[in-house]
Design an enzyme around this catalytic site. Structure first.
Site, short mmCIF file in Angstrom:
data_model
loop_
_atom_site.label_atom_id
_atom_site.label_comp_id
_atom_site.label_asym_id
_atom_site.label_seq_id
_atom_site.Cartn_x
_atom_site.Cartn_y
_atom_site.Cartn_z
CB SER A 109 51.04 -28.03 -44.37
OG SER A 109 50.70 -27.11 -43.61
CG HIS A 110 53.11 -24.50 -44.74
ND1 HIS A 110 53.23 -25.62 -43.94
CD2 HIS A 110 54.59 -24.16 -44.90
CE1 HIS A 110 54.29 -25.96 -43.66
NE2 HIS A 110 55.21 -25.23 -44.18
CG ASP A 120 46.78 -28.66 -43.78
OD1 ASP A 120 47.40 -27.62 -43.83
OD2 ASP A 120 47.21 -29.64 -43.08
CG ASP A 167 47.12 -27.61 -40.45
OD1 ASP A 167 47.60 -26.64 -40.96
OD2 ASP A 167 47.82 -28.68 -40.07
NE ARG A 168 51.71 -24.38 -40.97
CZ ARG A 168 53.12 -24.25 -40.96
NH1 ARG A 168 53.42 -22.89 -41.26
NH2 ARG A 168 53.85 -25.06 -40.85
CE LYS A 222 49.83 -26.58 -37.70
NZ LYS A 222 50.44 -27.72 -37.89
CG ASP A 242 47.58 -24.31 -43.25
OD1 ASP A 242 46.59 -24.45 -42.97
OD2 ASP A 242 48.65 -24.97 -43.30
C1 G16 Z 1 53.71 -29.06 -38.93
C2 G16 Z 1 53.64 -29.57 -37.84
C3 G16 Z 1 53.66 -28.52 -36.69
C4 G16 Z 1 55.13 -27.84 -37.16
C5 G16 Z 1 55.33 -27.37 -38.31
C6 G16 Z 1 56.61 -26.80 -38.66
O1 G16 Z 1 52.73 -28.06 -39.56
O2 G16 Z 1 52.24 -29.96 -37.61
O3 G16 Z 1 53.60 -29.08 -35.55
O4 G16 Z 1 55.14 -26.74 -36.06
O5 G16 Z 1 54.99 -28.50 -39.38
O6 G16 Z 1 57.59 -27.89 -38.68
P1 G16 Z 1 59.06 -27.85 -39.06
O7 G16 Z 1 59.80 -26.57 -38.22
O8 G16 Z 1 59.80 -29.06 -38.73
O9 G16 Z 1 59.15 -27.31 -40.44
P2 G16 Z 1 52.03 -28.15 -40.81
O10 G16 Z 1 51.25 -27.01 -40.87
O11 G16 Z 1 53.05 -27.88 -42.03
O12 G16 Z 1 51.48 -29.27 -40.84
#
Ligand code: G16
Length: 543
Positions: free
Chosen positions: A113-114, A279, A281-282, A376, A277
């Site tokens: 992800s990010h 991937d 999705d953000r 997302k 971000d």
């Molecule tokens: C993931 C999850 C999200 C979550 C985020 C932060 O996002 O898909 O639902 O809100 O992590 O999670 P945490 O607070 O546990 O770090 P992504 O964009 O990283 O896949």
């Protein structure tokens, strides 16, 4: 070409977090590490022989190598076909789109992800089920259980397959189908939003900047924003995906998307700014010199949803993660539709969407989406905003201020303390738990504590229960402080503090969130003993 069965021993640390298994690249490069996890997925999901799988990733360092291993293992485990994005690329929402459109048995998405990438950066892998969404907890728990008992994996002994030409090739008895990673997704976007009115907006001189942060959305944004919507070349910046994201941190927030933020807050700023971000999705949405919090973004989109063709018949309901502000709840109430509060993690929205109970979902962590896919979706949110701006013919700031005037403002901020030693972070959380009884009913400055608890959730569709999802301190005026440990980091622990206060008075809506929340921030530090227990005197990131 023969199937090799390789003896292995379990790794103890393959428990998926908030969104799949995320570790440093060198961990994934350890002999058998990736293979063990992939075999644990295949053993747990029991796909019928000949099934089709979708595979793709955000292009970060180790993406290509991992895909070759996964393809050879899929062939050795009886899959009949794998759809893989050209160059191994599929954004997370595009992967969800492909799984749904071609009804594949499931998908493997490679991304952290990010989180930063590169040889010493992060890598990740997660399994998505046939609805296109992240595997629910019962599946991730089964994968983890299997990873602790695994003693062998199967892999085809063969040369790598080319991922750089669209078309089909064979890997043993399996077909590898390399697909255009952008087309299906771009078509879906075009079916949801009023592209001709957005085209008109852009042709009329409305200027936008989209920052792809050298991550996966570059090709998607160029195709949709510049080609199909006609924005001038260069409207998409940092559009070439790089394995290390150009040494950046592809997290679309005010801290890490600073290049875009400087443009949008500078002289000759464009009318609209957005970023996505690693991937895809953000999303972060900005007006000219104006930041839209993700919680407000969800609420504004919900309130204006019928302006977009894909949502013109209205919303079935809204869902938000628990730490997300209650701004969307107010919209749901006004619309007379239900609003669900789930734990953090997109996987919790899947059942609600499959059951037709919600249309829009959102999270404070820069995540917004709908039932068009089961992830997302960053670009979707950007296009939705452009559709709303084109229909209302108002600036982003004017739209948000009008929204606050009508519904009140849920002033919101999140403070992250990253890289805390795990023991200290656990100490903070334990101390909070131990304080529940003494805090309840107490007066803290001008706030009176109504309740303290650790959030737990019973899924209304399948009845599954998820406990320990975050400590909540609720005040009598509806304000809130939430403490959670992140489930996506790869170094030590991250404590997140979520702060929210409701402000109905329009005369105070101009206040900076940090100013408006100053007293609550002080209370959060006091009740958690965070400074003493961690030695930190300031958050690493404020969003
Ligand atoms: C993931 C999850 C999200 C979550 C985020 C932060 O996002 O898909 O639902 O809100 O992590 O999670 P945490 O607070 O546990 O770090 P992504 O964009 O990283 O896949």
């Amino acid at each position: 070409m023969s199937v090799r069965t390789v003896a292995t021993t379990p790794f103890s640390d393959q428990k998926p977090g908030t969104s799949g298994l995320r570790k440093k690249v060198p961990v994934f490069q350890k002999p058998h590490y990736l293979e063990n996890f992939v075999q644990s997925i295949f053993d747990s999901i029991a796909a019928p022989a000949g099934s089709t799988l979708t595979v793709g990733g955000d292009g970060r360092y180790y993406n290509r190598e991992a895909i070759q291993i996964i393809l050879k293992m899929a062939a050795a485990n009886g899959f009949g076909r794998v759809l893989v994005g050209l160059g191994g690329i599929l954004s997370t929402p595009a992967a969800s789109c492909v799984i749904r459109k071609y009804q594949t048995f499931g998908g493997i998405v490679l991304s952290a992800s990010h989180n930063p990438g590169g040889p010493d950066g992060d890598f990740g892998i997660k399994y998505n089920i046939g609805n296109g969404g992240p595997a629910p907890e019962k599946v991730t728990e089964a994968i983890f259980a299997r990873s602790k008992a695994i003693n062998e994996y199967r892999i085809l002994e063969t040369a790598d397959v080319s991922l750089d030409v669209i078309g089909e090739s064979r890997l043993g008895d399996m077909t590898v189908q390399v697909i255009d990673p952008v087309a299906d997704y771009a078509d879906l976007m075009e079916s949801l939003f009023d592209f001709s009115s957005i085209r008109g907006l852009l042709a009329g001189g409305f200027r936008l900047k989209f920052d792809a942060m050298h991550a996966v959305t570059g090709p998607y944004a160029r195709e949709i924003i510049e080609k199909r919507l006609g924005a001038p070349a260069g409207s998409v910046m940092n559009s070439v995906p790089l394995p290390d994201f150009g040494n950046g941190h592809p997290d679309p927030n005010l801290t890490y998307a600073h290049e875009l933020v400087e443009i949008v807050y500078g002289d000759h700023a464009p009318d609209f700014g957005a970023a996505s971000d690693g991937d895809g999705d953000r999303n972060m949405i900005l007006g000219k010199g104006f930041f839209v919090t993700p919680s407000d973004s969800l609420a504004v989109l919900a309130a204006n949803a019928t302006l977009a063709p894909g949502y013109k018949s209205g919303l079935a309901g809204i869902a938000r993660s628990m730490p997300t502000s209650a701004a969307a709840d107010r919209v749901a109430q006004a619309l007379g539709i239900p609003c669900y509060e789930t734990p953090t993690g997109w996987k919790f929205f899947g059942n609600l969407m499959d059951a037709g109970k919600v249309t829009l979902c959102g999270e404070e962590s820069f995540g917004t989406g709908s039932d068009h896919v089961r992830e997302k979706d960053g670009l979707w949110a950007v296009l939705f905003w452009l559709n709303v701006v084109a229909a209302r013919k108002q600036s982003v700031e004017a739209i948000v201020r009008e929204h606050w005037a009508k519904f009140g403002r849920n002033v919101y901020s999140r403070h992250d303390y990253e890289g805390i030693p795990t023991e200290a972070a656990n100490g903070v959380m334990k101390h909070l738990h131990d304080s529940f009884a003494s805090l309840t009913g107490s007066q803290l400055g001008s706030y009176k504590v109504l309740f303290c608890d650790d959030f737990s959730y019973t899924d209304p569709i399948d009845g599954s229960v998820s406990t320990g999802q975050g400590v909540r301190i609720g005040f009598t005026d509806g304000s809130r402080i939430v403490f959670r440990l992140s489930g996506t980091g790869t170094e030590g622990a991250t404590i997140r503090i979520y702060l929210e206060a409701y402000e109905p008075d329009v005369g105070k809506h101009h206040l900076d969130a940090q100013v408006a929340l100053a007293e609550l921030i002080g209370i959060a530090l006091q009740v958690s003993q965070l400074r003493d227990r961690t030695g930190r005197d300031a958050p690493t990131v404020i969003t």
